[in-house]
Write a protein that holds these residues in place. Structure first.
Motif, PDB file in Angstrom:
ATOM      1  N   LEU A 131       0.830  -1.198   0.000  1.00  0.00           N
ATOM      2  CA  LEU A 131       0.000   0.000   0.000  1.00  0.00           C
ATOM      3  C   LEU A 131       0.872   1.259   0.000  1.00  0.00           C
ATOM      4  O   LEU A 131       0.606   2.205  -0.741  1.00  0.00           O
ATOM      5  CB  LEU A 131      -0.946   0.003   1.202  1.00  0.00           C
ATOM      6  N   GLU A 132       1.922   1.264   0.786  1.00  0.00           N
ATOM      7  CA  GLU A 132       2.833   2.416   0.829  1.00  0.00           C
ATOM      8  C   GLU A 132       3.471   2.662  -0.544  1.00  0.00           C
ATOM      9  O   GLU A 132       3.569   3.802  -1.000  1.00  0.00           O
ATOM     10  CB  GLU A 132       3.917   2.202   1.882  1.00  0.00           C
ATOM     11  N   ALA A 133       3.886   1.591  -1.204  1.00  0.00           N
ATOM     12  CA  ALA A 133       4.484   1.736  -2.536  1.00  0.00           C
ATOM     13  C   ALA A 133       3.446   2.230  -3.543  1.00  0.00           C
ATOM     14  O   ALA A 133       3.773   3.007  -4.456  1.00  0.00           O
ATOM     15  CB  ALA A 133       5.087   0.409  -2.983  1.00  0.00           C
ATOM     16  N   TRP A 134       2.177   1.817  -3.397  1.00  0.00           N
ATOM     17  CA  TRP A 134       1.104   2.341  -4.272  1.00  0.00           C
ATOM     18  C   TRP A 134       0.916   3.839  -4.032  1.00  0.00           C
ATOM     19  O   TRP A 134       0.712   4.604  -4.983  1.00  0.00           O
ATOM     20  CB  TRP A 134      -0.207   1.590  -4.050  1.00  0.00           C
ATOM     21  N   HIS A 135       0.970   4.279  -2.780  1.00  0.00           N
ATOM     22  CA  HIS A 135       0.878   5.714  -2.498  1.00  0.00           C
ATOM     23  C   HIS A 135       1.997   6.470  -3.214  1.00  0.00           C
ATOM     24  O   HIS A 135       1.759   7.515  -3.835  1.00  0.00           O
ATOM     25  CB  HIS A 135       0.961   5.984  -0.989  1.00  0.00           C
ATOM     26  N   ASP A 136       3.217   5.954  -3.118  1.00  0.00           N
ATOM     27  CA  ASP A 136       4.348   6.587  -3.805  1.00  0.00           C
ATOM     28  C   ASP A 136       4.112   6.604  -5.312  1.00  0.00           C
ATOM     29  O   ASP A 136       4.389   7.606  -5.982  1.00  0.00           O
ATOM     30  CB  ASP A 136       5.655   5.853  -3.495  1.00  0.00           C
ATOM     31  N   TYR A 137       3.595   5.491  -5.837  1.00  0.00           N
ATOM     32  CA  TYR A 137       3.321   5.411  -7.277  1.00  0.00           C
ATOM     33  C   TYR A 137       2.310   6.486  -7.687  1.00  0.00           C
ATOM     34  O   TYR A 137       2.541   7.225  -8.648  1.00  0.00           O
ATOM     35  CB  TYR A 137       2.800   4.013  -7.659  1.00  0.00           C
ATOM     36  N   PHE A 138       1.199   6.580  -6.970  1.00  0.00           N
ATOM     37  CA  PHE A 138       0.174   7.559  -7.350  1.00  0.00           C
ATOM     38  C   PHE A 138       0.646   8.991  -7.133  1.00  0.00           C
ATOM     39  O   PHE A 138       0.254   9.894  -7.883  1.00  0.00           O
ATOM     40  CB  PHE A 138      -1.152   7.287  -6.634  1.00  0.00           C
ATOM     41  N   SER A 139       1.498   9.230  -6.169  1.00  0.00           N
ATOM     42  CA  SER A 139       2.082  10.568  -6.010  1.00  0.00           C
ATOM     43  C   SER A 139       2.935  10.922  -7.223  1.00  0.00           C
ATOM     44  O   SER A 139       2.863  12.034  -7.752  1.00  0.00           O
ATOM     45  CB  SER A 139       2.929  10.633  -4.735  1.00  0.00           C
TER      46      SER A 139
END
Length: 160
Positions: A131-139
């Protein structure tokens, strides 16, 4: 945050929407959570299949304000053939030239990457694993596609 955006970025964010084509319910939950938290002013449109996405996009043709500004395509729907067919079917669509396609996949196969670009993908991303890596991706996605690049201003197709 928006006060420092360029005119092009403000245009990108005006009525901004993103279509996400993802068939895996578990992936959808994670992607939805990260996207909603990171892309709060961008409308998310969901499609379970490539056919659902094509139907939606074809309905938008002629109604430019409804056309999303970006497509996120899970390549394996559930196998790559559906992803390849989606990319192939886009070639003849009038709206295709103004709609960037980002392929998302767990596959890091060089053959998949090459074929995605050969079929017109604008980007190929290996899916994040948390989930944290998805947040970074969407940022990063937001910064690049909505705040950095200048997306085409799509005008309605002429009527005869």
């Amino acid at each position: 945050m928006h006060s420092s955006l360029s005119d092009a970025s403000r245009r990108n964010l005006h009525r901004a929407s993103l279509i996400i084509i993802e068939d895996n319910p578990d992936e959808r939950v994670i992607i939805r959570r990260a996207a909603e938290q990171t892309l709060e002013d961008i409308s998310l449109i969901w499609a379970n299949t490539a056919d659902d996405a094509l139907r939606y996009l074809d309905q938008c043709d002629g109604q430019v304000r409804l056309l999303p500004k970006l497509v996120l395509l899970d390549l394996y729907l559930p196998d790559a053939e559906q992803g390849w067919q989606f990319l192939t079917q886009l070639k003849d669509r009038s709206w295709k030239r103004s709609l960037p396609i980002v392929v998302l996949s767990r596959s890091s196969s060089p053959a998949d990457v090459i074929q995605a670009y050969d079929l017109g993908a604008n980007s190929y991303i290996i899916k994040p694993g948390s989930l944290e890596a998805w947040h970074d991706y969407f940022s990063s996605l937001r910064l690049y596609w909505w705040e950095t690049v200048t997306l085409p201003v799509v005008s309605p197709a002429p009527t005869l």
